[in-house]
Scaffold this active site. Structure first.
Site, PDB file in Angstrom:
ATOM      1  N   ASP A   8      -6.810   2.404  -9.425  1.00 11.99           N
ATOM      2  CA  ASP A   8      -7.029   3.622  -8.658  1.00 11.99           C
ATOM      3  C   ASP A   8      -6.796   4.809  -9.595  1.00 11.99           C
ATOM      4  O   ASP A   8      -6.213   4.662 -10.677  1.00 11.99           O
ATOM      5  CB  ASP A   8      -6.040   3.637  -7.487  1.00 11.99           C
ATOM      6  CG  ASP A   8      -6.009   4.954  -6.755  1.00 11.99           C
ATOM      7  OD1 ASP A   8      -7.080   5.439  -6.365  1.00 11.99           O
ATOM      8  OD2 ASP A   8      -4.897   5.503  -6.574  1.00 11.99           O
ATOM      9  N   ASP A 212      -1.649   2.865  -5.176  1.00 10.18           N
ATOM     10  CA  ASP A 212      -0.474   3.528  -4.591  1.00 10.18           C
ATOM     11  C   ASP A 212      -0.613   3.854  -3.109  1.00 10.18           C
ATOM     12  O   ASP A 212       0.381   4.056  -2.431  1.00 10.18           O
ATOM     13  CB  ASP A 212      -0.163   4.831  -5.345  1.00 10.18           C
ATOM     14  CG  ASP A 212      -1.183   5.925  -5.052  1.00 10.18           C
ATOM     15  OD1 ASP A 212      -2.397   5.668  -5.203  1.00 10.18           O
ATOM     16  OD2 ASP A 212      -0.775   7.031  -4.679  1.00 10.18           O
TER      17      ASP A 212
END
Length: 264
Positions: A8, A212
């Site tokens: 990400d 996250d």
């Protein structure tokens, strides 16, 4: 043996200033020599991601718009788009909250109303190709995702109301404190990674991933070696294989150096 690494961007690969360490270019060269594929998997626009990693972009894979746009360098692999009636229904739903901003993310460009032009610095952070339009009717493009932005950074207050108002087959996913992403229910980062795994003949146990937020959940579930950042939300930490240092402490690069490049 790791053959594919996916990460990400915001809150994971990028620090709080939206930057990544220049050491990555040296690390990427080592990964390339070992024929390890590197994938950026983000809710951001593909064009923005591609621009950010020049001059090595054509040697990387990109999953943009939370899985709706998949490319190898400048070569498009696949897209996933919403039906026109689904787009119109979301527009009507969000317009009942005039304090929220809405960005329609198309295959060719992203689109925002002129009345929100004061938020262009925010748009520019996540989008490279974008246009301001007088009306959503002016858009001639296929829409992959609708991004809803709360300038007060309390998007969770709207999550239930928006999710309950969506048509069947469409989902809402929160990303941080500012964004809700509206997409087809059957698309996510995990679906995109599985497509690349099939295309490249790479098994989940040969893959590593970092994330996250909840829009990284399926990404991490699609690989064996999944790492949650120290700053990740609790549910991401609960499913992770391991915990990496925070995004502000280069946790992704540290794990790659320690667990991949240190191996003979």
């Amino acid at each position: 043996m790791i053959k594919l690494i996916a990460t990400d961007m915001d809150g994971t690969f990028l620090d709080s200033s939206k930057r990544f360490s220049m050491e990555f270019f040296d690390i990427f060269e080592e990964l390339r020599k070992r024929k390890i594929k590197f994938v950026i998997a983000s809710g951001n626009q593909y064009f923005r991601l591609y621009q950010k990693f020049l001059p090595i972009s054509n040697e990387m894979y990109f999953i943009g718009e939370n899985g709706s746009y998949i490319a190898k360098g400048a070569k498009l692999i696949a897209t996933n788009t919403l039906k026109k009636e689904q787009v119109q229904a979301v527009i009507q739903l969000v317009e009942s909250h005039p304090e929220l901003n809405m960005i329609l993310c198309g295959v060719k460009s992203a689109y925002c109303l002129n009345e929100f032009k004061h938020l262009e610095p925010v748009v520019r952070t996540y989008y490279c190709n974008y246009q301001f339009v007088e009306s959503y009717d002016d858009i001639d493009d296929e829409i992959m995702k609708i991004a809803i932005y709360d300038p007060n950074h309390q998007i969770i207050r709207y999550a239930d109301d928006i999710a309950c108002g969506l048509d069947k087959g469409v989902k809402a996913t929160t990303s941080g404190n500012e964004w809700i992403d509206i997409q087809n229910e059957d698309i996510n980062k995990g679906v995109a990674i599985k497509l690349l795994q099939r295309e490249l003949d790479i098994k989940p146990e040969e893959c590593m991933a970092f994330g996250d937020q909840m829009n990284d959940y399926t990404l991490l579930k699609s690989v064996k070696y999944s790492y949650a950042m120290a700053n990740a939300v609790p549910r991401i930490k609960d499913i992770a294989y391991g915990i990496a240092k925070s995004n502000d402490h280069q946790g992704v690069l540290e794990i790659i150096k320690k667990e991949v490049l240190s191996q003979k």
